[in-house]
Design a protein around this motif. Sequence first.
Motif, short mmCIF file in Angstrom:
data_model
loop_
_atom_site.label_atom_id
_atom_site.label_comp_id
_atom_site.label_asym_id
_atom_site.label_seq_id
_atom_site.Cartn_x
_atom_site.Cartn_y
_atom_site.Cartn_z
N ALA A 41 0.85 -1.38 0.05
CA ALA A 41 -0.16 0.14 0.04
C ALA A 41 0.95 1.32 0.02
CB ALA A 41 -0.80 -0.08 1.20
N GLU A 42 0.32 2.26 -0.56
CA GLU A 42 1.13 3.49 -0.56
C GLU A 42 0.16 4.44 0.22
OE1 GLU A 42 1.39 7.04 -3.71
OE2 GLU A 42 1.29 5.11 -4.39
N LEU A 43 0.80 5.31 1.22
CA LEU A 43 0.45 6.30 1.98
C LEU A 43 -0.16 7.52 1.12
CD1 LEU A 43 -0.74 7.20 4.86
CD2 LEU A 43 1.51 8.30 5.18
N ALA A 44 -1.42 7.79 0.99
CA ALA A 44 -1.88 9.02 0.41
C ALA A 44 -2.12 10.20 1.17
CB ALA A 44 -3.35 8.66 -0.42
N ALA A 45 -2.89 10.00 2.41
CA ALA A 45 -2.78 10.99 3.31
C ALA A 45 -3.13 10.49 4.73
CB ALA A 45 -4.17 11.93 3.08
N ALA A 46 -2.77 11.42 5.62
CA ALA A 46 -3.27 10.92 7.32
C ALA A 46 -3.37 12.24 7.95
CB ALA A 46 -2.16 10.01 7.62
N ILE A 47 -4.09 12.40 8.76
CA ILE A 47 -4.45 13.27 9.83
C ILE A 47 -3.47 12.83 11.09
CG2 ILE A 47 -6.13 14.28 11.31
CD1 ILE A 47 -7.12 14.78 8.72
N PRO A 48 -2.59 13.84 11.47
CA PRO A 48 -1.79 13.82 12.63
C PRO A 48 -2.56 12.97 13.54
CG PRO A 48 -1.24 15.75 11.55
CD PRO A 48 -2.62 15.30 11.12
N VAL A 49 -1.70 12.22 14.48
CA VAL A 49 -2.22 11.58 15.85
C VAL A 49 -2.58 12.61 16.79
CG1 VAL A 49 -1.32 9.39 15.33
CG2 VAL A 49 0.14 10.98 16.57
N ASP A 50 -3.45 12.31 17.44
CA ASP A 50 -4.01 13.11 18.76
C ASP A 50 -2.91 12.82 19.96
OD1 ASP A 50 -5.06 10.75 19.87
OD2 ASP A 50 -6.96 11.59 19.86
N GLU A 51 -2.97 13.30 21.02
CA GLU A 51 -2.36 13.10 22.41
C GLU A 51 -2.24 11.56 22.97
OE1 GLU A 51 -6.44 14.26 23.54
OE2 GLU A 51 -5.12 15.01 22.04
N LYS A 52 -3.60 11.13 22.43
CA LYS A 52 -3.56 9.45 23.05
C LYS A 52 -2.79 8.64 21.76
CE LYS A 52 -7.93 10.27 25.65
NZ LYS A 52 -9.25 9.98 25.73
N GLY A 53 -2.55 9.11 20.74
CA GLY A 53 -1.80 8.32 19.64
C GLY A 53 -2.88 7.96 18.43
N ARG A 54 -4.10 8.46 18.48
CA ARG A 54 -4.91 7.94 17.60
C ARG A 54 -5.10 8.81 16.47
NH1 ARG A 54 -10.25 8.20 21.51
NH2 ARG A 54 -9.19 10.44 21.57
N THR A 55 -5.56 8.42 15.21
CA THR A 55 -5.96 9.41 14.11
C THR A 55 -7.43 9.20 13.71
OG1 THR A 55 -5.20 9.88 11.93
CG2 THR A 55 -4.99 7.71 12.53
N MET A 56 -7.76 10.23 13.24
CA MET A 56 -9.22 10.14 12.75
C MET A 56 -9.31 9.60 11.24
SD MET A 56 -10.05 14.05 12.96
CE MET A 56 -11.97 13.94 12.09
N HIS A 57 -8.28 9.73 10.54
CA HIS A 57 -8.12 9.26 9.28
C HIS A 57 -6.96 8.84 8.36
CE1 HIS A 57 -9.86 9.36 5.28
NE2 HIS A 57 -8.87 10.26 4.72
N VAL A 58 -6.56 7.94 7.88
CA VAL A 58 -5.75 7.63 7.27
C VAL A 58 -6.46 6.91 5.45
CG1 VAL A 58 -3.68 5.92 6.96
CG2 VAL A 58 -4.39 6.56 9.06
N HIS A 59 -5.61 7.41 4.51
CA HIS A 59 -6.08 7.24 3.08
C HIS A 59 -4.81 6.45 2.39
CE1 HIS A 59 -8.02 8.68 -0.60
NE2 HIS A 59 -7.54 7.48 -0.86
N LEU A 60 -5.10 5.02 2.10
CA LEU A 60 -4.23 4.54 1.51
C LEU A 60 -4.41 4.19 0.08
CD1 LEU A 60 -3.40 1.69 4.17
CD2 LEU A 60 -2.04 3.82 3.72
N TYR A 61 -3.57 4.06 -0.82
CA TYR A 61 -3.88 3.40 -1.99
C TYR A 61 -3.16 1.83 -2.32
CZ TYR A 61 -4.49 8.09 -4.24
OH TYR A 61 -5.04 9.33 -4.18
N LEU A 62 -4.11 1.00 -2.29
CA LEU A 62 -3.62 -0.45 -2.51
C LEU A 62 -4.45 -1.23 -3.53
CD1 LEU A 62 -3.80 -2.87 0.97
CD2 LEU A 62 -4.03 -3.63 -1.55
N ASN A 63 -3.31 -1.52 -4.47
CA ASN A 63 -3.73 -2.49 -5.68
C ASN A 63 -4.80 -1.69 -6.67
OD1 ASN A 63 -3.49 -4.76 -7.03
ND2 ASN A 63 -5.44 -5.81 -6.19
N GLY A 64 -4.58 -0.43 -6.66
CA GLY A 64 -5.40 0.49 -7.78
C GLY A 64 -6.79 0.87 -7.08
N SER A 65 -6.97 0.82 -5.69
CA SER A 65 -7.93 1.20 -5.07
C SER A 65 -7.75 2.19 -3.57
CB SER A 65 -9.00 0.26 -4.55
OG SER A 65 -9.67 -0.54 -5.65
N SER A 66 -8.58 2.82 -3.16
CA SER A 66 -8.25 3.48 -1.74
C SER A 66 -8.79 2.31 -0.74
CB SER A 66 -9.16 4.44 -1.77
OG SER A 66 -8.69 5.71 -2.53
#
Length: 142
Positions: A41-66
């Motif tokens: 997979a290729e990282l397309a975008a990610a919201i930075p993690v919060d103070e608890k180490g969580r993120t609300m959104h990661v977008h990957l490209y994998l095998n031609g799809s998101s």
Amino acid sequence: MSETETSQPTALPPTRGGVIAYLTVDGAMRASAFYQEAFGAELAAAIPVDEKGRTMHVHLYLNGSSLMLSDAFPEHGHPLQPPQSFSLMLPVDDIAAWWDRAVAAGATVVMPYQEMFWGDVYGQLLDPFGVIWAMNQSKQPT
């Protein structure tokens, strides 16, 4: 203008595919790293993690799809629940190469790949985040 301000909003990466899986996992950034290693997979975008180490959104490209991921946010009505009655289908041209890479990265074999009654080669893997990945290599000429 400060370093944190920009004159224009950041453009979102394009979404690929007709139906997009959006997974809630325990450790979305770790899952992103695993999917990059295991499935290329290729990282397309990610919201930075919060103070608890969580993120609300990661977008990957994998095998031609998101593929999209987030951590659970139970305080906002979005608790973590185990995956229920689904798998992700990954159509591939070379199942052995995809399979071996995923297993080397830490995926567990659920159903070894083999030629099936419908003629394709098919198998299932479980990732460390509880998601079943079904791989299918068509035996039909393309």
